[in-house]
Enzyme design. Structure first.
Site, PDB file in Angstrom:
ATOM      1  N   GLU A 134      25.441 -17.474 -24.327  1.00 28.96           N
ATOM      2  CA  GLU A 134      24.917 -17.476 -25.525  1.00 28.96           C
ATOM      3  C   GLU A 134      25.401 -16.356 -26.666  1.00 28.96           C
ATOM      4  O   GLU A 134      25.965 -15.412 -26.242  1.00 28.96           O
ATOM      5  CB  GLU A 134      23.137 -16.966 -25.196  1.00 28.96           C
ATOM      6  CG  GLU A 134      22.178 -18.026 -25.201  1.00 28.96           C
ATOM      7  CD  GLU A 134      21.926 -18.650 -26.589  1.00 28.96           C
ATOM      8  OE1 GLU A 134      22.667 -18.355 -27.421  1.00 28.96           O
ATOM      9  OE2 GLU A 134      20.770 -19.294 -26.436  1.00 28.96           O
ATOM     10  N   ASP A 135      25.031 -16.498 -27.821  1.00 32.82           N
ATOM     11  CA  ASP A 135      25.398 -15.644 -28.781  1.00 32.82           C
ATOM     12  C   ASP A 135      24.294 -14.334 -28.978  1.00 32.82           C
ATOM     13  O   ASP A 135      24.561 -13.395 -29.328  1.00 32.82           O
ATOM     14  CB  ASP A 135      25.796 -16.374 -30.197  1.00 32.82           C
ATOM     15  CG  ASP A 135      24.576 -17.231 -30.549  1.00 32.82           C
ATOM     16  OD1 ASP A 135      24.270 -18.017 -29.977  1.00 32.82           O
ATOM     17  OD2 ASP A 135      23.856 -17.008 -31.736  1.00 32.82           O
ATOM     18  N   ASP A 172      16.945 -13.525 -29.091  1.00 35.35           N
ATOM     19  CA  ASP A 172      16.121 -12.992 -30.127  1.00 35.35           C
ATOM     20  C   ASP A 172      14.779 -12.958 -29.658  1.00 35.35           C
ATOM     21  O   ASP A 172      14.132 -12.250 -28.839  1.00 35.35           O
ATOM     22  CB  ASP A 172      16.169 -13.990 -31.531  1.00 35.35           C
ATOM     23  CG  ASP A 172      15.625 -13.336 -32.480  1.00 35.35           C
ATOM     24  OD1 ASP A 172      14.627 -12.588 -32.453  1.00 35.35           O
ATOM     25  OD2 ASP A 172      16.062 -13.451 -33.657  1.00 35.35           O
ATOM     26  N   PHE A 195      18.883  -9.047 -39.314  1.00 39.14           N
ATOM     27  CA  PHE A 195      19.539 -10.460 -39.061  1.00 39.14           C
ATOM     28  C   PHE A 195      20.928 -10.224 -38.856  1.00 39.14           C
ATOM     29  O   PHE A 195      21.672  -9.709 -39.590  1.00 39.14           O
ATOM     30  CB  PHE A 195      19.123 -11.463 -40.416  1.00 39.14           C
ATOM     31  CG  PHE A 195      19.038 -12.746 -39.915  1.00 39.14           C
ATOM     32  CD1 PHE A 195      17.840 -13.395 -39.210  1.00 39.14           C
ATOM     33  CD2 PHE A 195      20.147 -13.770 -39.776  1.00 39.14           C
ATOM     34  CE1 PHE A 195      17.846 -14.748 -38.748  1.00 39.14           C
ATOM     35  CE2 PHE A 195      20.136 -15.146 -39.345  1.00 39.14           C
ATOM     36  CZ  PHE A 195      18.968 -15.598 -38.654  1.00 39.14           C
ATOM     37  N   ARG A 235      29.143 -17.859 -40.255  1.00 41.72           N
ATOM     38  CA  ARG A 235      29.702 -17.988 -38.934  1.00 41.72           C
ATOM     39  C   ARG A 235      31.091 -17.583 -38.877  1.00 41.72           C
ATOM     40  O   ARG A 235      31.544 -17.254 -37.722  1.00 41.72           O
ATOM     41  CB  ARG A 235      29.711 -19.599 -38.395  1.00 41.72           C
ATOM     42  CG  ARG A 235      28.517 -19.840 -38.227  1.00 41.72           C
ATOM     43  CD  ARG A 235      28.274 -21.450 -37.419  1.00 41.72           C
ATOM     44  NE  ARG A 235      27.219 -21.957 -37.809  1.00 41.72           N
ATOM     45  CZ  ARG A 235      26.167 -21.849 -36.937  1.00 41.72           C
ATOM     46  NH1 ARG A 235      25.931 -20.847 -35.909  1.00 41.72           N
ATOM     47  NH2 ARG A 235      24.988 -22.589 -37.100  1.00 41.72           N
TER      48      ARG A 235
HETATM   49  C1  PRP Z   1      20.067 -19.154 -32.103  1.00 43.05           C
HETATM   50  C2  PRP Z   1      20.907 -18.537 -30.923  1.00 43.05           C
HETATM   51  C3  PRP Z   1      20.164 -18.758 -29.763  1.00 43.05           C
HETATM   52  C4  PRP Z   1      18.640 -18.695 -30.397  1.00 43.05           C
HETATM   53  C5  PRP Z   1      18.205 -17.354 -30.049  1.00 43.05           C
HETATM   54  O1  PRP Z   1      20.332 -20.653 -32.263  1.00 43.05           O
HETATM   55  O2  PRP Z   1      22.192 -19.324 -30.745  1.00 43.05           O
HETATM   56  O3  PRP Z   1      20.274 -19.926 -29.172  1.00 43.05           O
HETATM   57  O4  PRP Z   1      18.621 -18.861 -31.763  1.00 43.05           O
HETATM   58  O5  PRP Z   1      16.774 -17.388 -30.690  1.00 43.05           O
HETATM   59  P1  PRP Z   1      15.389 -17.074 -29.727  1.00 43.05           P
HETATM   60  O6  PRP Z   1      15.649 -16.231 -28.856  1.00 43.05           O
HETATM   61  O7  PRP Z   1      14.671 -16.521 -30.646  1.00 43.05           O
HETATM   62  O8  PRP Z   1      14.935 -18.503 -29.166  1.00 43.05           O
HETATM   63  P2  PRP Z   1      19.940 -21.354 -33.506  1.00 43.05           P
HETATM   64  O9  PRP Z   1      19.015 -22.274 -33.247  1.00 43.05           O
HETATM   65  O10 PRP Z   1      20.088 -20.478 -34.661  1.00 43.05           O
HETATM   66  O11 PRP Z   1      21.053 -22.389 -33.766  1.00 43.05           O
HETATM   67  P3  PRP Z   1      22.551 -22.106 -33.888  1.00 43.05           P
HETATM   68  O12 PRP Z   1      23.404 -21.399 -32.774  1.00 43.05           O
HETATM   69  O13 PRP Z   1      23.310 -23.504 -34.149  1.00 43.05           O
HETATM   70  O14 PRP Z   1      22.894 -21.336 -34.953  1.00 43.05           O
END
Ligand code: PRP
Length: 176
Positions: free
Chosen positions: A99-100, A103, A152, A165
């Site tokens: 994961e990146d 949150d 953010f 990105r």
């Molecule tokens: C982001 C990130 C995680 C998730 C974390 O993805 O990559 O998968 O949100 O958030 P949370 O802990 O509140 O669930 P996003 O839906 O923004 O998609 P992306 O990676 O394509 O930008």
């Protein structure tokens, strides 16, 4: 392209590289003699995944999954589903989610449940960043890069409304 607001560097390219090397060393140590299946969560993990597997320097299999969670803007809708699934079999595999950011924890918590039902031999989580101040669902991160403040985060694959990105550093942006 409108790139407002202006990102401020939080972690530089060099700091990111050192951290990815540390994570790779931890993963290499724990998966000795295994052939793990790394599952990247699109899109945010793609840069991290690309660097991580090259530094890992042992045979791994790579898959990606796309979840729907965030809409436009800065808040998670909280409703999660798989919008692009896996081709590899998960049953009996040593699975490592890549994961990146964790949150609220909703996305990865959903994914852990989803994968657990497929009966992997083991299931762990590696996240480049963690924003514990926003957590709504408890999540144990096995391999963690950076703890980030309640701002953010963008860059190194992570977006704000599909912007930023491409930035090589991890940056913060202030919401308007
Ligand atoms: C982001 C990130 C995680 C998730 C974390 O993805 O990559 O998968 O949100 O958030 P949370 O802990 O509140 O669930 P996003 O839906 O923004 O998609 P992306 O990676 O394509 O930008």
């Amino acid at each position: 392209m409108d790139c407002q607001p202006k990102p401020q560097i939080l972690f530089t390219e060099d700091e990111i590289e050192a951290t990815v090397r540390r994570l790779a060393a931890e993963i290499r140590r724990d998966y000795q003699g295994k052939h793990p299946l790394l599952i990247g969560v699109l899109k945010g993990s793609f840069v991290f995944m690309a660097d991580l597997i090259r530094i890992l320097d042992f045979p791994v299999e790579v898959e990606f999954i796309k979840l729907s969670s965030y809409g436009k803007g800065m808040e998670s809708s909280g409703k999660i589903k798989v919008v692009q699934g896996l081709r590899a079999k998960v049953k009996g595999r040593d699975v490592l989610i890549v994961e990146d950011i964790v949150d609220t924890g909703k996305a990865v918590s959903f994914l852990l449940d989803y994968l657990r039902k497929k009966k992997p031999a083991s299931l762990r989580l590696c996240s480049l960043t963690d924003k514990p101040s926003r957590r709504q669902v408890p999540v144990a991160i096995d391999y963690l890069g950076f703890t980030v403040p309640n701002k953010f985060i963008v860059g190194y694959g992570i977006d704000w409304d599909e912007k930023f990105r491409y930035l090589p550093d991890i940056c913060t942006v202030e919401s308007e």
